[in-house]
Design an enzyme around this catalytic site. Structure first.
Site, PDB file in Angstrom:
ATOM      1  N   ASP A 120    -103.695 -35.884 -90.292  1.00  0.00           N
ATOM      2  CA  ASP A 120    -103.729 -36.267 -91.713  1.00  0.00           C
ATOM      3  C   ASP A 120    -105.155 -36.626 -92.108  1.00  0.00           C
ATOM      4  OD1 ASP A 120    -104.136 -38.828 -90.618  1.00  0.00           O
ATOM      5  OD2 ASP A 120    -103.041 -39.768 -92.271  1.00  0.00           O
TER       6      ASP A 120
ATOM      7  N   LYS B 275     -99.429 -29.759 -91.610  1.00  0.00           N
ATOM      8  CA  LYS B 275     -99.204 -31.172 -91.279  1.00  0.00           C
ATOM      9  C   LYS B 275     -97.724 -31.525 -91.384  1.00  0.00           C
ATOM     10  CE  LYS B 275     -99.108 -34.877 -93.662  1.00  0.00           C
ATOM     11  NZ  LYS B 275     -99.338 -35.980 -94.602  1.00  0.00           N
TER      12      LYS B 275
END
Length: 231
Positions: A152, A135
């Protein structure tokens, strides 16, 4: 009905993006600096962007310009004290010190080459850095205008509820959104940010506001609830 780009954009049309609610976006726009963005993105891990930005601004007050050299010079203890608002400050300080050391040793403190590197080469280099996962790497890359889609916890939750992913697997969720949207880095960044805000305001972990959700017609979660209510 299936999820389309047109439906996504319509459902998210009313979502407003305030840069200070997105720490990495805010730092990129204000500094255009990859190292600074990496530091603030590490500060967002397992906390909210508001706390991360407070911690980052505390660090700016402590060291001035945030560079690998400056962070190494103040040491782990002073760094930890400066970033307390993000929580887990000692763990984060250790990560940031190690990150600074590796970037200095391996790249002479200069990450600007990543801007012009091919996507996979840039991602590979970022993933080799301490404290950088998928991420974090993708947040940096999409803010650099590269075609990737960061995922996320909010986007994971929304994806599972919509039914466009069957698991929490990062790459599965990423592919689902990239296959739905026009392959354009600007579009990926826009939808990524709006989905996060949508997850904060509407598709919450607890008590989601399904009554005001523009995804209702294609949402497995909503339709299952509606089906149970009608039994």
């Amino acid at each position: 009905m299936r999820l389309t780009e047109e439906l996504v954009l319509k459902a998210l049309a009313g979502i407003k993006i305030e840069p200070r609610n997105f720490a990495a976006l805010y730092v990129f726009r204000s500094s255009n600096d990859i190292f600074k963005a990496l530091v603030v993105t590490i500060l967002t891990q397992n906390t909210n962007d508001r706390n991360a930005l407070r911690a980052y601004e505390g660090l700016v007050k402590a060291v001035g310009d945030i560079t690998p050299e400056r962070l190494l010079s103040i040491g782990e203890e002073a760094l930890a004290n400066a970033i307390k608002p993000a929580g887990m400050h000692r763990v984060r300080a250790r990560k940031i010190i190690e990150l600074s050391r590796v970037i200095l040793e391996k790249y002479g403190g200069d990450l600007t080459w990543i801007r012009d590197a091919p996507l996979e080469e840039a991602r590979r280099a970022l993933l080799e850095l301490p404290g950088v996962g998928e991420k974090t790497a993708d947040v940096i890359l999409v803010n650099l205008g590269k075609p990737t889609f960061p995922v996320d916890t909010h986007i994971t939750r929304i994806s599972l509820r919509l039914g466009i992913a069957r698991s929490r697997n990062y790459r599965e969720i990423q592919r689902a959104w990239m296959n739905t949207l026009t392959p354009d880095p600007g579009r990926y960044l826009e939808v990524h940010l709006k989905l996060i805000q949508f997850g904060r305001d509407v598709c919450k972990a607890r008590n989601p506001r399904c009554d005001v959700c523009g995804f209702k017609d294609v949402c497995n979660y909503y339709n299952n609830i509606k089906g149970r209510a009608g039994q």
